[in-house]
Design a protein around this motif. Structure first.
Motif, PDB file in Angstrom:
ATOM      1  N   LYS A 107     -38.838 -44.610  -9.809  1.00 28.95           N
ATOM      2  CA  LYS A 107     -39.228 -44.842  -8.537  1.00 28.95           C
ATOM      3  C   LYS A 107     -38.768 -42.992  -7.505  1.00 28.95           C
ATOM      4  O   LYS A 107     -38.679 -42.957  -6.156  1.00 28.95           O
ATOM      5  CB  LYS A 107     -37.761 -45.687  -8.106  1.00 28.95           C
ATOM      6  CG  LYS A 107     -38.486 -47.397  -8.338  1.00 28.95           C
ATOM      7  CD  LYS A 107     -37.568 -48.075  -7.736  1.00 28.95           C
ATOM      8  CE  LYS A 107     -37.827 -49.745  -8.299  1.00 28.95           C
ATOM      9  NZ  LYS A 107     -37.004 -50.474  -7.482  1.00 28.95           N
ATOM     10  N   GLU A 108     -37.875 -42.480  -8.451  1.00 31.69           N
ATOM     11  CA  GLU A 108     -37.204 -40.829  -7.831  1.00 31.69           C
ATOM     12  C   GLU A 108     -38.742 -40.072  -7.867  1.00 31.69           C
ATOM     13  O   GLU A 108     -38.322 -39.510  -6.576  1.00 31.69           O
ATOM     14  CB  GLU A 108     -36.589 -40.635  -8.657  1.00 31.69           C
ATOM     15  CG  GLU A 108     -35.046 -41.309  -8.616  1.00 31.69           C
ATOM     16  CD  GLU A 108     -33.732 -40.037  -9.587  1.00 31.69           C
ATOM     17  OE1 GLU A 108     -34.059 -38.805  -9.215  1.00 31.69           O
ATOM     18  OE2 GLU A 108     -33.271 -40.731 -10.221  1.00 31.69           O
ATOM     19  N   ASN A 151     -38.333 -49.843 -12.525  1.00 32.77           N
ATOM     20  CA  ASN A 151     -37.329 -48.649 -12.768  1.00 32.77           C
ATOM     21  C   ASN A 151     -36.808 -48.001 -13.654  1.00 32.77           C
ATOM     22  O   ASN A 151     -35.827 -47.843 -14.617  1.00 32.77           O
ATOM     23  CB  ASN A 151     -36.058 -48.462 -11.949  1.00 32.77           C
ATOM     24  CG  ASN A 151     -36.099 -47.435 -11.281  1.00 32.77           C
ATOM     25  OD1 ASN A 151     -36.825 -46.361 -11.421  1.00 32.77           O
ATOM     26  ND2 ASN A 151     -34.860 -46.657 -11.054  1.00 32.77           N
ATOM     27  N   PRO A 152     -38.238 -47.458 -15.102  1.00 37.41           N
ATOM     28  CA  PRO A 152     -37.497 -46.709 -16.400  1.00 37.41           C
ATOM     29  C   PRO A 152     -37.977 -45.452 -16.108  1.00 37.41           C
ATOM     30  O   PRO A 152     -37.716 -45.461 -14.440  1.00 37.41           O
ATOM     31  CB  PRO A 152     -38.925 -47.056 -17.351  1.00 37.41           C
ATOM     32  CG  PRO A 152     -40.441 -46.859 -15.968  1.00 37.41           C
ATOM     33  CD  PRO A 152     -39.628 -48.086 -14.870  1.00 37.41           C
ATOM     34  N   ALA A 184     -51.924 -41.490  -5.817  1.00 35.45           N
ATOM     35  CA  ALA A 184     -52.281 -40.504  -6.306  1.00 35.45           C
ATOM     36  C   ALA A 184     -50.858 -39.822  -7.101  1.00 35.45           C
ATOM     37  O   ALA A 184     -50.904 -39.832  -8.231  1.00 35.45           O
ATOM     38  CB  ALA A 184     -52.695 -38.992  -5.345  1.00 35.45           C
ATOM     39  N   SER A 185     -49.754 -40.380  -6.507  1.00 34.23           N
ATOM     40  CA  SER A 185     -48.674 -40.437  -7.176  1.00 34.23           C
ATOM     41  C   SER A 185     -48.760 -40.630  -8.749  1.00 34.23           C
ATOM     42  O   SER A 185     -48.164 -40.178  -9.521  1.00 34.23           O
ATOM     43  CB  SER A 185     -47.116 -40.405  -7.023  1.00 34.23           C
ATOM     44  OG  SER A 185     -46.981 -39.152  -5.840  1.00 34.23           O
ATOM     45  N   PHE A 186     -48.820 -42.604  -8.570  1.00 32.23           N
ATOM     46  CA  PHE A 186     -49.076 -43.361  -9.816  1.00 32.23           C
ATOM     47  C   PHE A 186     -50.137 -42.387 -10.302  1.00 32.23           C
ATOM     48  O   PHE A 186     -49.985 -42.924 -12.038  1.00 32.23           O
ATOM     49  CB  PHE A 186     -49.255 -44.452  -9.115  1.00 32.23           C
ATOM     50  CG  PHE A 186     -49.506 -45.398 -10.089  1.00 32.23           C
ATOM     51  CD1 PHE A 186     -48.154 -46.043 -10.752  1.00 32.23           C
ATOM     52  CD2 PHE A 186     -50.302 -45.899 -10.831  1.00 32.23           C
ATOM     53  CE1 PHE A 186     -48.356 -46.511 -11.878  1.00 32.23           C
ATOM     54  CE2 PHE A 186     -50.786 -46.907 -11.818  1.00 32.23           C
ATOM     55  CZ  PHE A 186     -49.119 -47.444 -12.317  1.00 32.23           C
ATOM     56  N   LEU A 187     -50.969 -42.789 -10.546  1.00 34.39           N
ATOM     57  CA  LEU A 187     -52.517 -41.894 -11.350  1.00 34.39           C
ATOM     58  C   LEU A 187     -51.488 -40.324 -11.861  1.00 34.39           C
ATOM     59  O   LEU A 187     -52.203 -39.846 -12.931  1.00 34.39           O
ATOM     60  CB  LEU A 187     -53.673 -41.613 -10.145  1.00 34.39           C
ATOM     61  CG  LEU A 187     -54.260 -42.797  -9.740  1.00 34.39           C
ATOM     62  CD1 LEU A 187     -55.488 -42.257  -9.239  1.00 34.39           C
ATOM     63  CD2 LEU A 187     -54.645 -43.433  -9.831  1.00 34.39           C
ATOM     64  N   ALA A 188     -50.944 -39.692 -11.078  1.00 34.15           N
ATOM     65  CA  ALA A 188     -50.680 -38.662 -11.612  1.00 34.15           C
ATOM     66  C   ALA A 188     -49.697 -39.085 -13.153  1.00 34.15           C
ATOM     67  O   ALA A 188     -49.683 -38.228 -14.263  1.00 34.15           O
ATOM     68  CB  ALA A 188     -49.617 -37.815 -11.173  1.00 34.15           C
TER      69      ALA A 188
END
Length: 253
Positions: free
Chosen positions: A195-196, A235-236, A209-213
């Motif tokens: 989550k950070e 939240n791993p 885009a962050s998730f795809l990254a």
């Protein structure tokens, strides 16, 4: 029951022949004397062959069905016999055929019902000639009519794309830029919670885009994701798995 003689007709099918035999014997389809009907049915088929008439396979299939019914009536019936009685199936087929035949007769009697009817042609009503007032056909009125027609036409057209500027925005966020941003954060620390990585994200395109990254970096074996059984599974912990930065050229935006 007395022996009946038949004149071989052009039957429409085996069920039509069977119904004709039932009518000749004046019996009900629910109480068919199988022995008599089978004998008469085969007599008609034999006569049809003698008269060089074509006996289709449908007649022979029904003949086999009648013989099966006759043989089942002669043999003792087993105590536990879940198989459907072929006589009941034959009665059901005869019922359906009678309904279809009655409907066909009803429609055939009415196919020419309108041939003797005559209808009056509609009267042709002449429109009165248009009256033009040429005194009002001035250049000014012509320009005014053109402007009014143009305004009506514009209302029917979809609004131009520029009308939505400032209302609907479209932000393009590069996946490569988010990979570089996340990698710079990971190499400076031993690990970052999932989550950070989304801290400071201001829009939905930037979050996507962050998730795809993250997915791209996992595919490239540059980061690892670890779940703490005692912690929040959503939240791993995300950690760097390589000393070299990801090759941005291998990432598609």
């Amino acid at each position: 029951m007395e022996h009946l003689s038949f004149k071989v007709l052009d039957f429409e099918g085996p069920l039509d022949l069977l119904l004709a035999l039932i009518r000749k014997n004046k019996v009900s389809i629910y109480d068919i004397p199988i022995n008599v009907i089978v004998s008469q049915y085969f007599d008609v088929i034999k006569q049809m062959k003698e008269d060089n008439l074509d006996v289709s396979s449908e007649f022979l299939v029904l003949a086999a069905t009648l013989l099966q019914i006759k043989s089942r009536m002669l043999l003792p019936k087993p105590e536990e016999d879940d198989e459907e009685d072929p006589k009941e199936e034959l009665i059901r087929r005869l019922e359906e055929y009678k309904k279809i035949k009655a409907a066909a007769k009803y429609l055939d009697e009415r196919k020419n019902i309108g041939d003797s009817m005559f209808f009056k042609q509609p009267d042709r009503i002449e429109k009165p000639p248009a009256e033009w007032n040429y005194s009002k056909l001035t250049p000014e009125n012509l320009v005014l009519a053109y402007k009014q027609a143009y305004v009506k036409m514009e209302r029917r057209q979809p609004p131009p794309r520029r009308s939505f500027e400032g209302i609907v925005g479209h932000e393009r966020v590069s996946v490569r830029s988010r990979v570089k941003y996340i990698w710079d954060r990971l190499v400076k620390r031993t690990g970052v919670f999932f989550k950070e990585l989304f801290a400071g994200v201001k829009s939905k395109p930037e979050a996507i885009a962050s998730f795809l990254a993250v997915l791209e970096m996992i595919r490239m074996n540059k980061i690892s994701v670890e779940y703490d059984e005692s912690g929040d599974i959503s939240n791993p912990l995300v950690s760097a798995e390589s000393d070299t930065a990801p090759d941005l050229g291998d990432i598609e935006d």
